[in-house]
Write a protein that holds these residues in place. Sequence first.
Motif, PDB file in Angstrom:
ATOM      1  N   ALA A  89      13.071  17.937  44.935  1.00 50.90           N
ATOM      2  CA  ALA A  89      14.161  18.699  44.329  1.00 50.90           C
ATOM      3  C   ALA A  89      15.499  18.098  44.729  1.00 50.90           C
ATOM      4  CB  ALA A  89      14.075  20.153  44.765  1.00 50.90           C
ATOM      5  N   LYS A  90      16.428  18.079  43.789  1.00 54.14           N
ATOM      6  CA  LYS A  90      17.745  17.516  44.049  1.00 54.14           C
ATOM      7  C   LYS A  90      18.660  18.531  44.726  1.00 54.14           C
ATOM      8  CE  LYS A  90      18.027  14.006  40.453  1.00 54.14           C
ATOM      9  NZ  LYS A  90      16.800  14.280  39.703  1.00 54.14           N
ATOM     10  N   PHE A  91      19.523  18.027  45.555  1.00 51.85           N
ATOM     11  CA  PHE A  91      20.596  18.808  46.161  1.00 51.85           C
ATOM     12  C   PHE A  91      21.886  18.355  45.489  1.00 51.85           C
ATOM     13  CE2 PHE A  91      23.869  19.782  49.254  1.00 51.85           C
ATOM     14  CZ  PHE A  91      23.482  21.002  49.786  1.00 51.85           C
ATOM     15  N   ARG A  92      22.530  19.253  44.752  1.00 52.78           N
ATOM     16  CA  ARG A  92      23.674  18.886  43.912  1.00 52.78           C
ATOM     17  C   ARG A  92      24.995  19.149  44.619  1.00 52.78           C
ATOM     18  NH1 ARG A  92      22.426  21.315  37.894  1.00 52.78           N
ATOM     19  NH2 ARG A  92      20.330  20.474  37.597  1.00 52.78           N
ATOM     20  N   GLN A 122      25.614  25.896  39.508  1.00 53.86           N
ATOM     21  CA  GLN A 122      24.955  24.653  39.105  1.00 53.86           C
ATOM     22  C   GLN A 122      24.889  23.647  40.255  1.00 53.86           C
ATOM     23  OE1 GLN A 122      23.643  24.196  35.908  1.00 53.86           O
ATOM     24  NE2 GLN A 122      24.144  26.365  35.761  1.00 53.86           N
ATOM     25  N   PHE A 123      25.445  24.034  41.423  1.00 54.85           N
ATOM     26  CA  PHE A 123      25.533  23.117  42.559  1.00 54.85           C
ATOM     27  C   PHE A 123      25.060  23.819  43.831  1.00 54.85           C
ATOM     28  CE2 PHE A 123      28.511  21.681  39.379  1.00 54.85           C
ATOM     29  CZ  PHE A 123      28.318  20.307  39.372  1.00 54.85           C
ATOM     30  N   PRO A 150      33.960  32.388  54.484  1.00 49.56           N
ATOM     31  CA  PRO A 150      32.525  32.704  54.385  1.00 49.56           C
ATOM     32  C   PRO A 150      32.250  33.901  53.482  1.00 49.56           C
ATOM     33  CG  PRO A 150      33.132  32.248  56.652  1.00 49.56           C
ATOM     34  CD  PRO A 150      34.415  32.368  55.888  1.00 49.56           C
ATOM     35  N   LYS A 151      33.091  34.916  53.544  1.00 47.01           N
ATOM     36  CA  LYS A 151      32.914  36.098  52.704  1.00 47.01           C
ATOM     37  C   LYS A 151      33.165  35.783  51.238  1.00 47.01           C
ATOM     38  CE  LYS A 151      32.374  40.610  52.129  1.00 47.01           C
ATOM     39  NZ  LYS A 151      31.091  41.301  52.425  1.00 47.01           N
ATOM     40  N   ALA A 152      34.155  34.927  50.963  1.00 46.97           N
ATOM     41  CA  ALA A 152      34.474  34.568  49.582  1.00 46.97           C
ATOM     42  C   ALA A 152      33.319  33.855  48.902  1.00 46.97           C
ATOM     43  CB  ALA A 152      35.732  33.690  49.549  1.00 46.97           C
ATOM     44  N   ALA A 153      32.532  33.116  49.687  1.00 51.00           N
ATOM     45  CA  ALA A 153      31.392  32.375  49.123  1.00 51.00           C
ATOM     46  C   ALA A 153      30.125  33.204  49.053  1.00 51.00           C
ATOM     47  CB  ALA A 153      31.124  31.129  49.960  1.00 51.00           C
ATOM     48  N   GLU A 154      30.122  34.357  49.697  1.00 49.43           N
ATOM     49  CA  GLU A 154      28.901  35.110  49.957  1.00 49.43           C
ATOM     50  C   GLU A 154      28.105  35.479  48.717  1.00 49.43           C
ATOM     51  OE1 GLU A 154      28.959  39.193  51.924  1.00 49.43           O
ATOM     52  OE2 GLU A 154      28.760  37.834  53.634  1.00 49.43           O
ATOM     53  N   GLU A 155      28.807  35.808  47.617  1.00 51.63           N
ATOM     54  CA  GLU A 155      28.114  36.301  46.427  1.00 51.63           C
ATOM     55  C   GLU A 155      27.803  35.208  45.413  1.00 51.63           C
ATOM     56  OE1 GLU A 155      31.279  38.302  43.635  1.00 51.63           O
ATOM     57  OE2 GLU A 155      31.864  38.608  45.728  1.00 51.63           O
ATOM     58  N   ILE A 156      28.080  33.948  45.747  1.00 50.05           N
ATOM     59  CA  ILE A 156      27.892  32.857  44.796  1.00 50.05           C
ATOM     60  C   ILE A 156      26.580  32.141  45.112  1.00 50.05           C
ATOM     61  CG2 ILE A 156      28.899  30.803  43.755  1.00 50.05           C
ATOM     62  CD1 ILE A 156      31.604  31.686  44.921  1.00 50.05           C
ATOM     63  N   PRO A 157      25.586  32.202  44.230  1.00 48.87           N
ATOM     64  CA  PRO A 157      24.319  31.510  44.498  1.00 48.87           C
ATOM     65  C   PRO A 157      24.472  30.010  44.321  1.00 48.87           C
ATOM     66  CG  PRO A 157      24.276  32.449  42.301  1.00 48.87           C
ATOM     67  CD  PRO A 157      25.576  32.910  42.931  1.00 48.87           C
ATOM     68  N   SER A 158      23.593  29.261  44.914  1.00 52.00           N
ATOM     69  CA  SER A 158      23.568  27.816  44.710  1.00 52.00           C
ATOM     70  C   SER A 158      22.499  27.468  43.691  1.00 52.00           C
ATOM     71  CB  SER A 158      23.280  27.100  46.029  1.00 52.00           C
ATOM     72  OG  SER A 158      21.940  27.342  46.431  1.00 52.00           O
ATOM     73  N   GLY A 201      19.967  25.507  44.074  1.00 51.49           N
ATOM     74  CA  GLY A 201      18.652  25.514  44.686  1.00 51.49           C
ATOM     75  C   GLY A 201      18.154  26.903  45.059  1.00 51.49           C
ATOM     76  N   GLY A 202      18.966  27.931  44.783  1.00 49.75           N
ATOM     77  CA  GLY A 202      18.556  29.298  45.055  1.00 49.75           C
ATOM     78  C   GLY A 202      18.935  29.798  46.433  1.00 49.75           C
ATOM     79  N   LYS A 203      19.495  28.923  47.262  1.00 57.91           N
ATOM     80  CA  LYS A 203      19.928  29.348  48.586  1.00 57.91           C
ATOM     81  C   LYS A 203      21.212  30.166  48.440  1.00 57.91           C
ATOM     82  CE  LYS A 203      18.074  25.164  50.742  1.00 57.91           C
ATOM     83  NZ  LYS A 203      18.390  23.939  51.497  1.00 57.91           N
ATOM     84  N   MET A 204      21.307  31.240  49.174  1.00 52.99           N
ATOM     85  CA  MET A 204      22.502  32.069  49.137  1.00 52.99           C
ATOM     86  C   MET A 204      23.230  31.950  50.462  1.00 52.99           C
ATOM     87  SD  MET A 204      23.077  33.811  46.296  1.00 52.99           S
ATOM     88  CE  MET A 204      23.989  35.270  46.778  1.00 52.99           C
ATOM     89  N   PRO A 205      24.520  31.764  50.443  1.00 53.84           N
ATOM     90  CA  PRO A 205      25.322  31.429  49.268  1.00 53.84           C
ATOM     91  C   PRO A 205      25.499  29.925  49.133  1.00 53.84           C
ATOM     92  CG  PRO A 205      26.754  31.936  51.101  1.00 53.84           C
ATOM     93  CD  PRO A 205      25.338  32.046  51.627  1.00 53.84           C
ATOM     94  N   ILE A 206      26.273  29.502  48.144  1.00 57.38           N
ATOM     95  CA  ILE A 206      26.643  28.095  48.028  1.00 57.38           C
ATOM     96  C   ILE A 206      27.436  27.687  49.269  1.00 57.38           C
ATOM     97  CG2 ILE A 206      28.820  28.577  46.814  1.00 57.38           C
ATOM     98  CD1 ILE A 206      28.301  26.022  45.169  1.00 57.38           C
ATOM     99  N   HIS A 207      27.365  26.419  49.612  1.00 62.84           N
ATOM    100  CA  HIS A 207      28.129  25.895  50.753  1.00 62.84           C
ATOM    101  C   HIS A 207      29.451  25.331  50.240  1.00 62.84           C
ATOM    102  CE1 HIS A 207      28.276  24.404  54.940  1.00 62.84           C
ATOM    103  NE2 HIS A 207      28.948  23.378  54.441  1.00 62.84           N
TER     104      HIS A 207
END
Length: 390
Positions: free
Chosen positions: A2-5, A39-40, A113-121, A123-129
Amino acid sequence: MAKFRVLSLDGGGSWALIEAMALIDLYGGDTTGHELLAQFDLAVANSGGSIVLGCLVEDMKLNDILAFFLSLEKRESVFVKKVHLPHTPKYKAAAKLTGLLAALPLRGATLLPKAAEEIPSFGGKMPIHLLIIGFDFDANCSRFFRSKRARGPNWGSGDPANVRLADAIHASSNAPVLFFDKPAQFPTEPGKRYWDGAISGCNNPVLAGVTEAIVLGEMPDSIVALSLGTGTVLLPPPPPGAPAEVFFSKRENPGILNDIEKLAGAIVDDPPDAASFLAHVLTGGSPPLGAPVNSRIVRMSPMVSPVRDGAGNWTLPPGLDDRAFQTLASLAMDALAQDQVLAIQNLASAWLRDTVRNQPIRMDSNFNAEIGYNWYGAAKDAWQRLRETN
């Protein structure tokens, strides 16, 4: 595998509207910031690109992000002018933070960290980095503002940043010497002072993003990156005895003031053989993914540069006339006037139509791609191929 975007957004002040236009072409103008970020797996940004990233985290539509950069009122809320004398800074650093908080009313005052919390990545990992680059003025070193931890037994510490989203953007976008009058400061880190992340060598932050992905535990050959730039001016030296032409570089007279101005401009530039090429090597070089892909790094950024004609002479690219070329070649990063911003928009439109060249990852002396793509359309095809395959 699997790709890491990775999404990488260069610095460049108002020129960051080019990144918004590219994202609109790739993903559609009505796509929201969170839909795009989903998408990333990791998004890394510097300076003007960090403003674009902030708008994505704010969940603005891509069309609205472009409208932000096209609005003189919005631009001047971030680049707040001060009394300006030659060879002195033009803008008020403290006022920039106020403008950023106003531009990002939903999440600008939220801790990163809180601003990113609700944004999925993707690859399905929560949240996006999220990763925003700055330069610590007092420690004299780079500062990575992270939304979550990035550390491991062989990598040392990489803690999340306890600063607001707008604070990280403020630090990252605070270009020195000719631009802002003071280092960036903010209440979440009292006493700390920051300059633009370009001083960390990360105006094109794709190498930082790829490195961060490896620290997060990803294998280098699983990483793919969309690296969006804000345009670069590349002029050949004039041949001996040749008359002055708009598309030849000029020799500057050395001296303290000229040298300071030249170096101040150089830190926000992106030589094509630097970050993108290093990231290309780090991710394994040319992958066996098949045409049109020749790298796991897809670089998209217009070049203001001449082209060779059939006789081997330098000439203007078909998408720009003499006046437009000269305007863009001399335009500063902090272009604010409406006619200047429209010139950048016209450049981006010509680039998206494949009448102005794309910046490759590495090129020869004639500015032809050795790695990467001479034209935006080819880079777009390559990214589409990478998006569609695991």
